[in-house]
Design an enzyme around this catalytic site. Structure first.
Site, PDB file in Angstrom:
ATOM      1  N   ARG B  49       0.840  -1.192   0.000  1.00 48.50           N
ATOM      2  CA  ARG B  49       0.000   0.000   0.000  1.00 48.50           C
ATOM      3  C   ARG B  49       0.874   1.240   0.000  1.00 48.50           C
ATOM      4  O   ARG B  49       1.970   1.224   0.547  1.00 48.50           O
ATOM      5  CB  ARG B  49      -0.835   0.051   1.276  1.00 48.50           C
ATOM      6  N   ASP B  51       0.126   5.427   1.055  1.00 50.65           N
ATOM      7  CA  ASP B  51      -0.906   6.284   1.641  1.00 50.65           C
ATOM      8  C   ASP B  51      -1.357   7.383   0.670  1.00 50.65           C
ATOM      9  O   ASP B  51      -0.715   7.624  -0.356  1.00 50.65           O
ATOM     10  CB  ASP B  51      -0.378   6.961   2.916  1.00 50.65           C
ATOM     11  N   TYR B 111      12.441   3.725  -0.306  1.00 54.16           N
ATOM     12  CA  TYR B 111      11.670   4.963  -0.314  1.00 54.16           C
ATOM     13  C   TYR B 111      12.618   6.159  -0.319  1.00 54.16           C
ATOM     14  O   TYR B 111      13.745   6.073   0.184  1.00 54.16           O
ATOM     15  CB  TYR B 111      10.793   5.064   0.938  1.00 54.16           C
ATOM     16  N   ARG B 196       7.497   8.047   7.133  1.00 54.67           N
ATOM     17  CA  ARG B 196       7.139   9.419   7.494  1.00 54.67           C
ATOM     18  C   ARG B 196       7.426   9.718   8.960  1.00 54.67           C
ATOM     19  O   ARG B 196       7.831  10.832   9.308  1.00 54.67           O
ATOM     20  CB  ARG B 196       5.679   9.674   7.141  1.00 54.67           C
TER      21      ARG B 196
END
Lengths: 250, 250
Positions: B49, B51, B111, B196
């Site tokens: 997933r 966000d 990421y 994050r």
């Protein structure tokens, strides 16, 4: 005391430079930040209008203040930028003489327009054109724009200008990467919608719909219907405004 | 026949990768384009997933089709991209064995997170952090994340994972230009909100609120309240997903 200010802005959230009654403009946003920083009501005069969504990198405006704050210039700029939203940034402040004028004194303006022909989800301020472009042909046509011409074929109908003659000193395309193009145009003045109609016309040539020579016909027609379609404002940047005198930082 | 697809997407208009009943998801958008192109109902399984607002550069998903269209692969990709909105682009399609799985087989994910400390109206997919950052300190702290740790201090409360242990193989900051920074992190798996929350924690260290050693405390606490605030999704990019086998283009 008259000051000049250089600013950059992302046009996305704005209805353009010019103050509008019911929409957020860059002018209003800047006036508010300057008024708070200088502690007096400040009105700014910009180098020219930009349309809804159009961006700027070194836009110039002038304004008058009674007195300078006692802080150092970099602190004044820091303060203004802290008030401005993230889409607007003041780069520098310059001293000007009392009769200097951001719009009337400007001798040239430079615009850039970005186009990509390979899909790029992150090229937000660039037009996605779905066909290959022949940059040679676009540059051949762009050269026909150099010099003094009647640009009324590229002027939005309803423009209130006394004359539609402009002197173009620079007009060329560059491929900045595979399938990524940028058009640069410099002139003493621009009519309403002129850059976007010019780019739309050159893209019809680059895409093969018309030959480079077609642009001569379009110029001579003096009829907005003769040129290509106007392209989106989000890919347009006002890049530079030039004055006959040097701008001296505060 | 099972196929893998590599895609890039600008997360701005989407509620994330995962199908949601009343919001536009990347998954739904891709399924629609693949179904039209392949002429059959296609369901895709993504590598994980992302966000709301999070972007991806080489996201991988798999799907099954009864048969391949007779066109060449570059035409198939061209067709899919013509249907997809400008924010989503398919880069490549790969052949896979029948039991290959985009999520279960992935051995690592990378990421990137973008931050700028000088105001930049055009840095849309980057976080504007208003204080100078000490990149040395952030990198000292980032090195503490390497290896296998319990990351529950960086997991969104309510995550349904059986274990919160992750193995981080890469975690470092780089200054790409004056006041522009990018954080890269690679791990075998990521918990919900982990990147994050990690970036928010490292920014508190880089901004001087905490020392680099603080991150050890945060890790050991196993408590989401111990870490820094989670930062915005719009500056986050899923950059790469790796598999134990080579992906062979169709």
């Amino acid at each position: 005391m008259r000051l000049f200010v250089s600013l950059s802005y992302n046009g996305t959230p704005f209805c353009g430079w010019q103050l509008q009654p019911n929409a957020p403009s860059v002018q209003e946003t800047l006036e508010r930040a300057l008024s708070i920083t200088f502690g007096e009501k400040v009105a700014v005069v910009g180098a020219g209008r930009t349309d809804t969504g159009v961006n700027a990198r070194n836009y110039i405006a002038h304004f008058d203040v009674q007195a300078l704050p006692s802080e150092r210039t970099d602190w004044i700029i820091h303060k203004i930028n802290a008030i401005l939203p993230r889409e607007v940034v003041v780069n520098s402040i310059f001293r000007a003489t009392g009769d200097a004028h951001a719009r009337f004194d400007a001798v040239s303006r430079t615009y850039r327009y970005y186009v990509h022909t390979v899909k790029d989800p992150f090229a937000v301020h660039s037009l996605y054109f779905r066909f290959p472009l022949d940059i040679e042909k676009m540059n051949t046509a762009a050269r026909c724009l150099l010099g003094r011409h009647d640009f009324s074929s590229f002027e939005k109908v309803g423009g209130a200008n006394l004359t539609s003659f402009c002197t173009v000193s620079e007009a060329f395309w560059k491929e900045t990467g595979p399938g990524h193009f940028v058009f640069t145009i410099t002139a003493d003045r621009f009519l309403r919608n002129m850059v976007r109609a010019t780019v739309g016309t050159l893209l019809e040539i680059g895409g093969g719909k018309h030959s480079p020579e077609w642009i001569e016909e379009v110029l001579l027609a003096s009829d907005r219907g003769a040129a290509g379609q106007s392209v989106a404002g989000e890919a347009l940047f006002l890049e530079k405004v030039e004055y006959p005198y040097p701008l001296v930082e505060l």
